[in-house]
Design a protein around this motif. Sequence first.
Motif, PDB file in Angstrom:
ATOM      1  N   GLN A   1       0.617   4.942   1.352  1.00 22.98           N
ATOM      2  CA  GLN A   1      -0.199   5.776   2.233  1.00 22.98           C
ATOM      3  C   GLN A   1       0.281   7.219   2.158  1.00 22.98           C
TER       4      GLN A   1
ATOM      5  N   SER B   1       0.409  11.106   3.684  1.00 14.21           N
ATOM      6  CA  SER B   1       0.349  11.814   4.980  1.00 14.21           C
ATOM      7  C   SER B   1       0.864  13.228   4.787  1.00 14.21           C
TER       8      SER B   1
ATOM      9  N   SER C   1       4.474  10.503   1.526  1.00 11.27           N
ATOM     10  CA  SER C   1       3.886   9.187   1.306  1.00 11.27           C
ATOM     11  C   SER C   1       4.806   8.115   1.874  1.00 11.27           C
TER      12      SER C   1
ATOM     13  N   GLU D   1       3.594   0.604   2.714  1.00  9.38           N
ATOM     14  CA  GLU D   1       3.267  -0.411   3.713  1.00  9.38           C
ATOM     15  C   GLU D   1       3.206  -1.761   3.029  1.00  9.38           C
TER      16      GLU D   1
ATOM     17  N   TYR E   1       0.844  -1.182   0.000  1.00 11.35           N
ATOM     18  CA  TYR E   1       0.000   0.000   0.000  1.00 11.35           C
ATOM     19  C   TYR E   1       0.883   1.236   0.000  1.00 11.35           C
TER      20      TYR E   1
END
Length: 370
Positions: free
Chosen positions: A356, A358, A362, A365, A354
């Motif tokens: 993600q 923020s 980024s 994960e 993944y």
Amino acid sequence: MLTSVPEELRTPEALAEQTEETSSALDERKNAKLAAEKAATEARERAIIASEEHKAATTALTECIERRKQAEDSFISRLKKANLTHDEFVRLKPAIESIEDVRETIEEYRRNLKNAEDSAKTKAGEIHDLVRPDLKEIGSKQDQAQANLNEATDERAAAQQGLTHLTELRDELAETLSMLEEEEKTSGPLRGLAALTNGDNPYKLDLETFAIGTMFDQVLEAANLRLGPMTSNRYQLERDIDGGGRGRRGLGIQVFDLHTGKTRPTSTLSGGETFIAALALALGLADIVECSSGKVRLDTIFIDEGFGSLDTENGAGTLDQVLNVLNTLVSQNRSVGLISHVPLVQEAVPNGFYVQKSIGGSSVETRNAL
């Protein structure tokens, strides 16, 4: 009582037979009598009709004789008025057919004569006050005209010489053209072949486009092997031979819809159907490239988005069919990387990660392998 009866009629059977024969003969005579009476009646009616027609014909004949007599009397009277005898009329009769033409000729002559007389009067009036021309001056002009004629004759001789030169040049050119025509006949097959390879053919296809089209057919055939399972065998991709536009002729794509039994442009496909068709083409192209060149291997394919346009009827729908095809590719020693935001797609991928987002940036994960 039997003495008055003939020997052959003394039995009931013989009497009955004789009675029947007599009755039949009597009936035949009655029928014959009726037919004779009918024929006699018809004959009397025809005789009456014939008599009436004879009277009418006699009356008509009498009238015709009377009219003929009147016509002859009128004809003789008209001959007397014209001071002609019967023999003269017979002699002049063939000229009757041309009398109108003769009359027209006479009338035309009279008109022409009248026009000529009027024209003569007009011209006479025009030259009435004119002075006789000066013959010496006319002679001088004639001498000048003769000099001009001599000069023109010299120019004509020069032109004739030039014409002779041009004629010789024309003959040389004709011989050269003949040689060129012979060369063109000799090189005709090669020029025809060159024209065909350059697109001068009924399909307007050059050799390069034809070769590309042949390879394109193989790509479409391989793509249809992928497209069928993803569309429940509804769609098949076909090459648009007659397609025009700014692209090369014969390199377009159209879709055959099994539901309608007709072909239609790819622009009529929905977003999801367009994605499926593009995916099938990409996979078909990869298959053909690997088959055409054994040294080229396309072991890894990345597909970025497009899954969001697929329907998820009953939880999966078209998306499930596409993923099954991709799983089949993975089972054939080929890696497929999917980039998608669709949860069903993410669940179907056994291994992945993944990304993600923020505020600080980024992060990646990693997912656990299933």
